[in-house]
Design a protein around this motif. Structure first.
Motif, PDB file in Angstrom:
ATOM      1  N   ALA A 134       0.857  -1.190   0.000  1.00 15.49           N
ATOM      2  CA  ALA A 134       0.000   0.000   0.000  1.00 15.49           C
ATOM      3  C   ALA A 134       0.888   1.234   0.000  1.00 15.49           C
ATOM      4  O   ALA A 134       1.799   1.347   0.828  1.00 15.49           O
ATOM      5  N   PHE A 136       0.819   5.436   0.125  1.00 16.67           N
ATOM      6  CA  PHE A 136       0.027   6.627   0.389  1.00 16.67           C
ATOM      7  C   PHE A 136       0.733   7.842  -0.206  1.00 16.67           C
ATOM      8  O   PHE A 136       1.860   8.167   0.174  1.00 16.67           O
ATOM      9  N   LYS A 165      -3.029   4.865  -2.563  1.00 21.37           N
ATOM     10  CA  LYS A 165      -4.112   5.703  -2.061  1.00 21.37           C
ATOM     11  C   LYS A 165      -3.808   7.126  -2.515  1.00 21.37           C
ATOM     12  O   LYS A 165      -2.872   7.761  -2.044  1.00 21.37           O
ATOM     13  N   HIS A 167      -3.792  11.130  -3.078  1.00 23.22           N
ATOM     14  CA  HIS A 167      -3.950  12.233  -2.133  1.00 23.22           C
ATOM     15  C   HIS A 167      -5.098  13.143  -2.570  1.00 23.22           C
ATOM     16  O   HIS A 167      -5.239  13.466  -3.757  1.00 23.22           O
ATOM     17  N   THR A 201     -10.544   8.903   2.186  1.00 22.32           N
ATOM     18  CA  THR A 201      -9.929   8.550   3.473  1.00 22.32           C
ATOM     19  C   THR A 201     -10.247   7.123   3.891  1.00 22.32           C
ATOM     20  O   THR A 201      -9.362   6.377   4.326  1.00 22.32           O
ATOM     21  N   SER A 203     -10.895   4.595   2.092  1.00 23.59           N
ATOM     22  CA  SER A 203     -10.200   3.597   1.274  1.00 23.59           C
ATOM     23  C   SER A 203      -8.794   3.343   1.809  1.00 23.59           C
ATOM     24  O   SER A 203      -8.291   2.224   1.744  1.00 23.59           O
ATOM     25  N   GLY A 204      -8.159   4.396   2.341  1.00 20.47           N
ATOM     26  CA  GLY A 204      -6.829   4.223   2.922  1.00 20.47           C
ATOM     27  C   GLY A 204      -6.864   3.369   4.167  1.00 20.47           C
ATOM     28  O   GLY A 204      -5.964   2.539   4.405  1.00 20.47           O
ATOM     29  N   ALA A 216       3.339  -1.051   4.005  1.00 22.27           N
ATOM     30  CA  ALA A 216       2.806   0.227   3.524  1.00 22.27           C
ATOM     31  C   ALA A 216       3.876   1.300   3.590  1.00 22.27           C
ATOM     32  O   ALA A 216       4.725   1.310   4.485  1.00 22.27           O
ATOM     33  N   PHE A 218       4.295   5.630   3.411  1.00 23.19           N
ATOM     34  CA  PHE A 218       3.493   6.836   3.647  1.00 23.19           C
ATOM     35  C   PHE A 218       4.416   8.039   3.721  1.00 23.19           C
ATOM     36  O   PHE A 218       5.486   7.981   4.333  1.00 23.19           O
ATOM     37  N   LEU A 228      -2.386   5.723  10.808  1.00 22.92           N
ATOM     38  CA  LEU A 228      -2.216   4.561   9.941  1.00 22.92           C
ATOM     39  C   LEU A 228      -1.205   3.572  10.511  1.00 22.92           C
ATOM     40  O   LEU A 228      -1.376   2.351  10.395  1.00 22.92           O
TER      41      LEU A 228
END
Length: 501
Positions: A134, A136, A165, A167, A201, A203-204, A216, A218, A228
């Motif tokens: 994942a 971000f 995800k 922004h 949001t 979905s994240g 993940a 980020f 998170l």
């Protein structure tokens, strides 16, 4: 529900709203990414490299259109975004070169030895891709740290699949970039589902908790990253969460440097602190310097210009923090710059505080203000600064400005900074990060959630890999990286010795 982009210069909506991704769709994309990973991880390094090169080529081919959308949605300007998009495609090509070089798999071979205690069998170790990652996106780097930025590029290179995800500050840029990437991956024959994008949001949250997601990446605020991070660690099967969060990036200007080149230092400082309207994670927001250079720093800030910030929330937060400092009896306002009449414009600001006051209010005065402002902490004796440096929060960078006659003091400062910072700069400024094997973009909390890793540079690939040891396996069943005749010709550590053997 939808995600709407805005033009920071006007404050008006930009582009069509994009639908928020449902939980059901997030689940579908994650499962597709899992299936894609199983295929992609079996591709040769050279085959993956060719696809990364193709993605870079296709992004370059649509650069004008992508930059136009990003400029309308972020107000970062065509020159800056042109450079950033080229950096993004260069990252992809860099990781393609890493795949071709091959040593990133960290292959190790130990021959059997029955004469030692305990006897050693044939053991061989190699790094293998984790699975679905994942990613971000960052608000302040719509290309280089977002949809197909360093996290995505390194994860794809590692043999992982990626769900991004997007922004909310630049949804149209995300959508258009994702369109180009998806088409290029399909053109290159990559498995369906290898790369996808979700919005909103929720979905994240769903993404970081999905059972097939194995790690993940980020880049963003401390608050968002911490939330998170906690979700990733509260899963039934906790996963690594590599967050790049907040940083004050202290700079120490030593007395001789301040006395002998004040104008040069001030000009470099103002250029760095206002770059991208101060919306850089490496923005030099905290400067320790003799009081003699403060006027020169102030003049440089007065002559500088701000600009539209990325979104209304960020602009409001920046202005509020500047107003709070301006009204504080702890610090003094040294200078302010100018700003255009954009809707969400941030104006440069410089404050100062004596070392003693700073030390007594350290926690309050080391809060990151994301924008074109900085605090100068004035000192009389560099020896008084040293114990304060080690008390600063973890940070991405630490900088020293010194003359050759100050080598001893510079070394002492660096010794303190290395305890809290991931990258140390000498007579330079922290904004601008090279793409290199030796780059470290990380640091202790709150700079990152894991100071052992970097989010920029070649070593970023190691976040998405995990070691596997093969014991007494037949040569023909081993991964090619571990086979006896080294068919890939990569550098390996065999019986403790590095070489192409």
């Amino acid at each position: 529900m939808t995600v709407q982009g805005y033009n920071p210069r006007t404050g008006q909506p930009y582009g069509d709203p994009l639908p928020v991704t449902s939980d059901t769709e997030v689940d579908r994309l994650c499962e597709a990414a899992h299936s894609a990973h199983l295929a992609w991880s079996g591709w040769t390094a050279e085959a993956r490299a060719r696809v990364l090169d193709l993605v870079a080529d296709r992004l370059d081919g649509e650069s004008d259109a992508l930059i136009a959308v990003a400029d309308a949605e972020t107000a970062l300007g065509v020159p800056r975004l042109t450079t950033e998009l080229k950096r993004t495609t260069n990252q992809l090509r860099m990781f393609a070169d890493v795949l071709r070089e091959g040593s990133y798999v960290d292959a190790m071979i130990d021959s059997p030895n029955t004469d030692i205690i305990p006897p050693r069998p044939d053991v061989r170790r190699v790094l293998r891709p984790l699975g679905v990652i994942a990613v971000f996106s960052a608000s302040n780097f719509p290309f280089a740290l977002s949809t197909v930025g360093s996290d995505t590029a390194s994860a794809l290179a590692a043999g992982c699949s990626v769900v991004v995800k997007g922004h909310s500050a630049h949804p149209n840029t995300t959508h258009e970039t994702g369109r180009v990437v998806t088409a290029a991956l399909s053109e290159g024959g990559a498995p369906d589902g290898l790369f996808s994008v979700v919005y909103g949001t929720q979905s994240g949250i769903r993404l970081v908790q999905h059972p097939v997601v194995k790690a993940a990446g980020f880049t963003g605020s401390i608050g968002g990253g911490r939330a998170l991070y906690d979700l990733a660690n509260s899963r039934p099967d906790p996963i690594p969460f590599y967050g790049e969060l907040g940083s004050v990036n202290p700079t120490v200007v030593l007395p001789a440097a301040a006395a002998e080149r004040p104008s040069e230092i001030a000009a470099g400082f103002a250029q760095s602190v206002t770059m991208g309207v101060g919306q850089f994670c490496t923005n030099p927001g905290l400067v320790f310097a003799p009081s003699s250079i403060v006027d020169e720093l102030g003049k440089a800030v007065t002559d500088s210009t701000g600009g539209a910030m990325l979104n209304e929330r960020m602009c409001d937060s920046y202005r509020s923090a500047v107003d709070t400092l301006s009204d504080s009896d702890l610090v003094s306002l040294v200078a302010t710059g100018s700003a255009p009449g954009d809707a969400w414009a941030g104006k440069p600001a410089l404050f100062s505080v004596p070392l003693e006051t700073f030390e007594a209010n350290l926690e309050k005065l080391t809060e990151e203000n994301f924008g074109p402002s900085a605090l100068v902490v004035t000192y009389s004796d560099v020896a008084d600064v040293l114990p304060v440096l080690s008390r600063l929060p973890g940070t991405l960078t630490g900088t020293v400005h010194a003359q050759p006659s100050e080598n001893s003091d510079a070394a002492a400062v660096a010794d303190e900074l290395r305890k809290i910072a991931g990258r140390l700069i000498y007579n330079g400024w922290p904004t601008g990060i090279a793409l290199a094997w030796a780059m470290q973009h990380g640091g202790p909390w709150p700079a990152t959630t894991n100071a052992s890793h970097t989010s920029i540079g070649v070593p970023g690939i190691y976040r998405w890999l995990a070691p596997v040891t093969y014991q007494t396996w037949p040569d023909e069943l081993l991964p090619p990286e571990l086979q006896n005749d080294n068919p890939l010709g990569i550098t390996r550590r065999r019986d403790g010795v590095l070489g192409k053997h």
